[in-house]
Design an enzyme around this catalytic site. Structure first.
Site, PDB file in Angstrom:
ATOM      1  N   GLY A 153      11.519  -6.777  -3.991  1.00  0.00           N
ATOM      2  CA  GLY A 153      10.749  -5.360  -5.906  1.00  0.00           C
ATOM      3  C   GLY A 153      12.243  -4.918  -6.846  1.00  0.00           C
ATOM      4  O   GLY A 153      13.610  -4.614  -6.092  1.00  0.00           O
ATOM      5  N   ARG A 154      12.015  -3.806  -6.505  1.00  0.00           N
ATOM      6  CA  ARG A 154      12.859  -2.723  -7.669  1.00  0.00           C
ATOM      7  C   ARG A 154      13.793  -1.988  -6.456  1.00  0.00           C
ATOM      8  O   ARG A 154      15.122  -1.751  -7.199  1.00  0.00           O
ATOM      9  CB  ARG A 154      12.315  -1.597  -8.664  1.00  0.00           C
ATOM     10  N   ILE A 155      13.330  -1.865  -5.865  1.00  0.00           N
ATOM     11  CA  ILE A 155      14.863  -1.255  -4.196  1.00  0.00           C
ATOM     12  C   ILE A 155      14.854  -1.968  -3.180  1.00  0.00           C
ATOM     13  O   ILE A 155      15.753  -1.630  -3.049  1.00  0.00           O
ATOM     14  CB  ILE A 155      13.086  -0.259  -3.738  1.00  0.00           C
ATOM     15  N   ARG A 175       7.007 -11.830  -0.657  1.00  0.00           N
ATOM     16  CA  ARG A 175       5.701 -12.695  -1.324  1.00  0.00           C
ATOM     17  C   ARG A 175       6.425 -13.730  -2.023  1.00  0.00           C
ATOM     18  O   ARG A 175       8.121 -14.109  -2.544  1.00  0.00           O
ATOM     19  CB  ARG A 175       4.892 -12.343  -2.375  1.00  0.00           C
ATOM     20  N   THR A 234      11.832   3.567   5.130  1.00  0.00           N
ATOM     21  CA  THR A 234      11.597   4.729   3.603  1.00  0.00           C
ATOM     22  C   THR A 234      10.925   4.354   2.563  1.00  0.00           C
ATOM     23  O   THR A 234      10.645   5.249   1.517  1.00  0.00           O
ATOM     24  CB  THR A 234      12.794   5.016   2.667  1.00  0.00           C
ATOM     25  N   ARG A 236       5.849   2.811   3.868  1.00  0.00           N
ATOM     26  CA  ARG A 236       5.269   4.188   3.965  1.00  0.00           C
ATOM     27  C   ARG A 236       4.951   3.457   5.195  1.00  0.00           C
ATOM     28  O   ARG A 236       5.138   2.366   5.525  1.00  0.00           O
ATOM     29  CB  ARG A 236       3.960   3.052   2.339  1.00  0.00           C
ATOM     30  N   GLU A 265       1.651  13.528   6.333  1.00  0.00           N
ATOM     31  CA  GLU A 265       2.653  14.050   5.867  1.00  0.00           C
ATOM     32  C   GLU A 265       1.747  15.576   5.152  1.00  0.00           C
ATOM     33  O   GLU A 265       0.814  15.309   4.804  1.00  0.00           O
ATOM     34  CB  GLU A 265       3.311  13.538   5.074  1.00  0.00           C
ATOM     35  N   HIS A 285      10.447  12.656   4.269  1.00  0.00           N
ATOM     36  CA  HIS A 285      10.815  12.098   3.497  1.00  0.00           C
ATOM     37  C   HIS A 285      11.200  12.709   2.177  1.00  0.00           C
ATOM     38  O   HIS A 285      10.199  13.067   1.554  1.00  0.00           O
ATOM     39  CB  HIS A 285       8.801  12.439   2.976  1.00  0.00           C
TER      40      HIS A 285
END
Length: 326
Positions: A153-155, A175, A234, A236, A265, A285
């Site tokens: 995706g974006r990251i 996917r 980085t 979840r 957390e 985090h």
């Protein structure tokens, strides 16, 4: 409106340029972390709009039911920490911009900070110097190694661009549609999930946490990794099956991990197993914790509040509530 902002640990939000968007409102900023329901209910009893910093505080029904003044929760990104059904039942609007078109470059940068720190053993080498010693081991070069990106995706895309610049062989598992997008950008895709885990020298996770991705990385997946490989998370923590990463690291596959996210957390227990494994680098985090990323995120969060105040709420997650909102 009476607005409360939770968990602003370093009192950063009021120093951001976008904070002026809340001019004219009664804003209270809390700098500590509180999860106790009684304490939160007392703290937020007059709050009309609640601002959350990612998933730092869980907002569940027992708390929501004790906040009769609350009309709006404004945040950014995913919301597994919020009881959306209870919000809808109680007439509380949840607005959360999903920032689909804006990569989190700060998280991509943090991913690379962890990859470099782990492969070159930077924390361990520094500890050796602090102990009055010189070099403690030999690191690993990234060039020509295989970078596996799980989720494109974006990251993930931003991380892949840096991997290419480092001269790594980038491969993607995701996917079907995302694998197609990766191929269109010139990256290889693994023939299977099993091959992806077995052949990558570095694997970094970049997926949203939703029902379909929860525990998507299994103990069997980790067991396929090379003894020399690095797993980076980085994204979840619950993307990985509970307990699987600690056990895999103890078994030596993968040989290393670098993590920025945890099941619960904040982590304040120094006996946490990940903090006590010699082949793990842990950070608290920090992926999104930069002034620039805060400005981007809170600008959207405050826009949601001003839109609500103008009777035109935006980015509403629980749209069923609109006909009976408080």
């Amino acid at each position: 409106m009476k607005i409360s902002i939770l968990d602003d640990y370093f009192d950063t939000v009021r120093t951001l340029p976008c904070f002026k968007k809340l001019a004219g409102h009664d804003v209270t900023v809390w700098n500590d972390h509180v999860q106790d329901t009684d304490k939160l209910a007392d703290r937020l009893r007059d709050t009309e709009a609640l601002v959350l910093i990612r998933e730092r505080t869980k907002i569940r029904a027992p708390l929501l039911e004790r906040l009769p003044s609350l009309k709006l929760i404004s945040q950014r990104s995913v919301y597994p920490h919020i009881d959306v059904e209870a919000c809808t039942r109680l007439g509380i609007i949840l607005s959360s911009d999903q920032h689909a078109g804006v990569p989190s470059y700060s998280t991509a940068e943090m991913t690379w900070a962890l990859i470099l720190a782990a492969m070159r053993q930077i924390p361990q080498q520094m500890a050796s110097l602090q102990a009055g010693k010189w070099q403690m081991d030999v690191g690993t070069t990234l060039r020509k190694k295989t970078l596996g990106i799980y989720g494109y995706g974006r990251i993930g895309k931003a991380v892949a661009e840096v991997g290419r610049a480092f001269g790594m062989q980038v491969q993607v598992w995701a996917r079907t549609a995302s694998r197609g997008a990766a191929r269109a950008d010139g990256y290889a895709t693994a023939p299977s999930k099993e091959a992806f885990f077995a052949s990558s020298d570095v694997i970094t996770l970049h997926m949203r946490l939703v029902d379909a991705t929860r525990h998507i990385v299994t103990a069997a997946d980790l067991a396929r990794m090379k003894p020399s490989a690095l797993l980076v998370n980085t994204s979840r923590a619950p993307l990985i099956a509970p307990g699987a990463l600690v056990e895999a690291l103890r078994q030596g596959r993968p040989g290393m991990a670098a993590v920025d996210v945890y099941e619960d957390e904040p982590v304040t227990d120094a006996t946490h197993p990940l903090l006590n494994l010699p082949n793990v680098i842990c950070t608290p985090h920090l992926g999104y914790v930069t002034r620039e990323e805060y400005e981007t995120q809170f600008s959207d969060i405050f826009d949601q509040i001003t839109a609500y105040a103008a009777d035109a709420p935006i980015n509403v997650i629980n749209t069923d509530v609109l006909s009976r909102a408080r």
